[in-house]
Design a protein around this motif. Structure first.
Motif, PDB file in Angstrom:
ATOM      1  N   GLU A  23       0.805  -1.221   0.000  1.00  0.00           N
ATOM      2  CA  GLU A  23       0.000   0.000   0.000  1.00  0.00           C
ATOM      3  C   GLU A  23       0.841   1.276   0.000  1.00  0.00           C
ATOM      4  N   THR A  24       2.035   1.213   0.560  1.00  0.00           N
ATOM      5  CA  THR A  24       2.880   2.403   0.700  1.00  0.00           C
ATOM      6  C   THR A  24       4.254   2.117   0.128  1.00  0.00           C
ATOM      7  N   ASN A  25       4.768   3.022  -0.655  1.00  0.00           N
ATOM      8  CA  ASN A  25       6.108   2.878  -1.204  1.00  0.00           C
ATOM      9  C   ASN A  25       6.981   4.053  -0.788  1.00  0.00           C
ATOM     10  N   LEU A  26       8.204   3.729  -0.447  1.00  0.00           N
ATOM     11  CA  LEU A  26       9.208   4.738  -0.125  1.00  0.00           C
ATOM     12  C   LEU A  26      10.134   4.886  -1.317  1.00  0.00           C
ATOM     13  N   SER A  27      10.334   6.123  -1.756  1.00  0.00           N
ATOM     14  CA  SER A  27      11.140   6.401  -2.936  1.00  0.00           C
ATOM     15  C   SER A  27      12.201   7.444  -2.612  1.00  0.00           C
ATOM     16  N   ARG A 299      17.411  -1.809   8.436  1.00  0.00           N
ATOM     17  CA  ARG A 299      16.004  -2.180   8.528  1.00  0.00           C
ATOM     18  C   ARG A 299      15.228  -1.157   9.346  1.00  0.00           C
ATOM     19  N   ALA A 300      15.806  -0.747  10.475  1.00  0.00           N
ATOM     20  CA  ALA A 300      15.117   0.224  11.327  1.00  0.00           C
ATOM     21  C   ALA A 300      14.945   1.554  10.604  1.00  0.00           C
ATOM     22  N   MET A 301      15.982   2.003   9.906  1.00  0.00           N
ATOM     23  CA  MET A 301      15.920   3.266   9.177  1.00  0.00           C
ATOM     24  C   MET A 301      14.806   3.236   8.136  1.00  0.00           C
ATOM     25  N   LEU A 302      14.770   2.183   7.332  1.00  0.00           N
ATOM     26  CA  LEU A 302      13.743   2.098   6.296  1.00  0.00           C
ATOM     27  C   LEU A 302      12.352   1.981   6.901  1.00  0.00           C
ATOM     28  N   GLU A 303      12.238   1.276   8.022  1.00  0.00           N
ATOM     29  CA  GLU A 303      10.932   1.151   8.671  1.00  0.00           C
ATOM     30  C   GLU A 303      10.447   2.492   9.192  1.00  0.00           C
ATOM     31  N   VAL A 304      11.357   3.265   9.787  1.00  0.00           N
ATOM     32  CA  VAL A 304      10.999   4.601  10.268  1.00  0.00           C
ATOM     33  C   VAL A 304      10.526   5.471   9.111  1.00  0.00           C
ATOM     34  N   LEU A 305      11.293   5.521   8.038  1.00  0.00           N
ATOM     35  CA  LEU A 305      10.933   6.374   6.903  1.00  0.00           C
ATOM     36  C   LEU A 305       9.641   5.904   6.245  1.00  0.00           C
ATOM     37  N   LEU A 306       9.458   4.594   6.162  1.00  0.00           N
ATOM     38  CA  LEU A 306       8.222   4.056   5.584  1.00  0.00           C
ATOM     39  C   LEU A 306       7.019   4.430   6.448  1.00  0.00           C
ATOM     40  N   SER A 307       7.201   4.422   7.771  1.00  0.00           N
ATOM     41  CA  SER A 307       6.085   4.777   8.654  1.00  0.00           C
ATOM     42  C   SER A 307       5.668   6.230   8.454  1.00  0.00           C
ATOM     43  N   ILE A 308       6.639   7.089   8.197  1.00  0.00           N
ATOM     44  CA  ILE A 308       6.325   8.501   7.962  1.00  0.00           C
ATOM     45  C   ILE A 308       5.570   8.664   6.653  1.00  0.00           C
ATOM     46  N   GLU A 323      21.894   7.621   3.043  1.00  0.00           N
ATOM     47  CA  GLU A 323      21.916   6.191   3.337  1.00  0.00           C
ATOM     48  C   GLU A 323      20.693   5.500   2.743  1.00  0.00           C
ATOM     49  N   ALA A 324      19.532   6.106   2.949  1.00  0.00           N
ATOM     50  CA  ALA A 324      18.304   5.520   2.432  1.00  0.00           C
ATOM     51  C   ALA A 324      18.314   5.481   0.907  1.00  0.00           C
ATOM     52  N   ALA A 325      18.776   6.565   0.285  1.00  0.00           N
ATOM     53  CA  ALA A 325      18.820   6.612  -1.180  1.00  0.00           C
ATOM     54  C   ALA A 325      19.726   5.521  -1.732  1.00  0.00           C
ATOM     55  N   THR A 326      20.852   5.275  -1.073  1.00  0.00           N
ATOM     56  CA  THR A 326      21.775   4.226  -1.522  1.00  0.00           C
ATOM     57  C   THR A 326      21.086   2.865  -1.512  1.00  0.00           C
ATOM     58  N   LEU A 327      20.352   2.565  -0.444  1.00  0.00           N
ATOM     59  CA  LEU A 327      19.642   1.286  -0.357  1.00  0.00           C
ATOM     60  C   LEU A 327      18.513   1.201  -1.375  1.00  0.00           C
ATOM     61  N   LEU A 328      17.762   2.286  -1.514  1.00  0.00           N
ATOM     62  CA  LEU A 328      16.630   2.277  -2.440  1.00  0.00           C
ATOM     63  C   LEU A 328      17.094   2.119  -3.884  1.00  0.00           C
ATOM     64  N   ARG A 329      18.185   2.769  -4.236  1.00  0.00           N
ATOM     65  CA  ARG A 329      18.700   2.653  -5.600  1.00  0.00           C
ATOM     66  C   ARG A 329      19.268   1.255  -5.871  1.00  0.00           C
ATOM     67  N   ALA A 330      19.661   0.573  -4.802  1.00  0.00           N
ATOM     68  CA  ALA A 330      20.168  -0.798  -4.944  1.00  0.00           C
ATOM     69  C   ALA A 330      19.021  -1.813  -4.992  1.00  0.00           C
ATOM     70  N   GLY A 331      17.793  -1.315  -4.894  1.00  0.00           N
ATOM     71  CA  GLY A 331      16.640  -2.201  -5.005  1.00  0.00           C
ATOM     72  C   GLY A 331      16.001  -2.605  -3.693  1.00  0.00           C
ATOM     73  N   ARG A 332      16.513  -2.070  -2.581  1.00  0.00           N
ATOM     74  CA  ARG A 332      15.947  -2.404  -1.265  1.00  0.00           C
ATOM     75  C   ARG A 332      14.655  -1.634  -1.094  1.00  0.00           C
ATOM     76  N   ARG A 333      13.540  -2.297  -0.993  1.00  0.00           N
ATOM     77  CA  ARG A 333      12.245  -1.630  -0.919  1.00  0.00           C
ATOM     78  C   ARG A 333      11.498  -1.867   0.380  1.00  0.00           C
ATOM     79  N   GLU A 334      11.977  -2.769   1.210  1.00  0.00           N
ATOM     80  CA  GLU A 334      11.257  -3.042   2.448  1.00  0.00           C
ATOM     81  C   GLU A 334      12.251  -3.233   3.581  1.00  0.00           C
ATOM     82  N   PRO A 335      11.816  -2.960   4.823  1.00  0.00           N
ATOM     83  CA  PRO A 335      12.686  -3.140   5.976  1.00  0.00           C
ATOM     84  C   PRO A 335      13.093  -4.605   6.148  1.00  0.00           C
TER      85      PRO A 335
END
Length: 335
Positions: A23-27, A299-308, A323-335
């Motif tokens: 339902e929610t995507n972080l970009s 995992r905690a970082m992405l979960e925090v940002l996803l919650s926001i 840090e988040a952008a590096t993970l997201l660009r590498a294909g990491r989409r979930e905590p």
């Protein structure tokens, strides 16, 4: 729908199924990176309360901006950290057309013209007393004079617009601060410059590391007469409604993580873009826990940002942005 006919786990069985119903995507597009600009050249001053963050000179701010652009981060927000000798009782350095953030804005826009540059429009970094405007005696201790501060705020945002800012971000929580900014910008011919209003900024203890980073510890009193009471939610809706009516282009809730309910309520009530500030104390807590091995940092970082994002924020101002952008660009989409 009842068990056993309906089984929610059916749609959680594989990564592909989970992605299809997410339902929610972080970009990366949701992220804004804060930068603290200090005097000097080729200067980086580590901020002990914000591990991994530095005060940077103008030339280094440009390098940080280039890195953000490479990572796909669409914007940065600038805070000035002037020498003590540049501070005075009213924070006049804030509207110096050759001030630190004004210099940094011009340099960043030359190097990265497509990067969105937002400038914090406040006075606490520039005043000798550390408060967000002109002070006057009241209630037994000096309080901020609302209307005198608005007059100076107009000077600040015009100087920032002249430097090339794409948006200004008044953060002092003065009554009428959006009107003051909009009128000053329009009268100076900057109708195209946006306003990101700190519409619901709470008097929070989670700003502690920022105040060390920006040198904004108040020399007396507190900020409770102008920042919001953490107990109040309805008031946030009133504040946002006022700012929307005065011409804000983006409304902000600050802090983010302790006020997810406020973000959600504003989202239900307001159709403007919503920003949320994942503030310094929230960042520092996660870093400290991760350093002790108590949390998986990424995992905690992405979960925090996803919650926001899930609460309803379109934009997240966060020290985790790179840090988040590096993970997201590498294909990491979930905590």
């Amino acid at each position: 729908m009842q068990f056993p006919e309906y089984r929610p786990r059916r749609m959680r069985r594989s990564d592909g199924l989970r992605r299809m119903v997410r339902e929610t995507n972080l970009s990366v597009d949701n992220l804004i990176y804060p930068l603290f600009v200090c005097p000097g050249k080729d200067t980086r001053r580590p901020i002990s309360s914000l591990p991994g963050q530095d005060q940077v000179s103008v030339d280094q701010a440009v390098e940080e901006a280039k890195r953000c652009q490479e990572l796909g981060i669409p914007g940065v927000i600038l805070f000035g950290v002037p020498d003590e000798k540049r501070k005075d009782a009213v924070g006049s350095e804030a509207w110096n057309e050759n001030g630190l953030v004004q210099q940094a804005t011009r340099a960043i826009k030359r190097a990265c013209p497509e990067l969105v540059v937002i400038i914090d429009a406040c006075f606490d970094e520039y005043t000798t007393h550390g408060h967000c405007g002109v002070v006057m005696p009241e209630n037994g201790w000096p309080d901020v004079d609302n209307d005198a501060t608005l007059e100076n705020l107009g000077r600040v945002v015009v100087s920032q617009a002249k430097a090339g800012a794409d948006m200004v971000a008044p953060s002092g929580m003065m009554d009428g601060f959006v009107t003051a900014c909009r009128e000053a910008l329009d009268e100076a011919g900057f109708e195209h410059i946006g306003i990101m209003a700190y519409s619901a900024k709470y008097a929070s203890c989670f700003y502690g590391p920022f105040r060390q980073a920006a040198g904004t510890n108040a020399g007396f009193g507190h900020r409770k007469s102008y920042q919001m009471d953490p107990a109040n939610g309805h008031e946030a809706l009133r504040e946002v409604t006022l700012d929307v009516g005065e011409g804000a282009d983006v409304v902000m809730i600050k802090p983010a993580l302790s006020y997810l309910d406020v973000i959600a309520r504003v989202r239900d009530d307001c159709d403007l873009p919503i920003a949320a500030y994942n503030v310094s104390g929230e960042y520092a807590m996660l870093k400290a826990a991760a350093e002790r091995g108590w949390l998986d940092h990424d995992r905690a970082m992405l979960e925090v940002l996803l919650s926001i994002r899930r609460a309803g924020a379109d934009m997240i101002l966060t020290y985790h942005a790179k840090e988040a952008a590096t993970l997201l660009r590498a294909g990491r989409r979930e905590p």
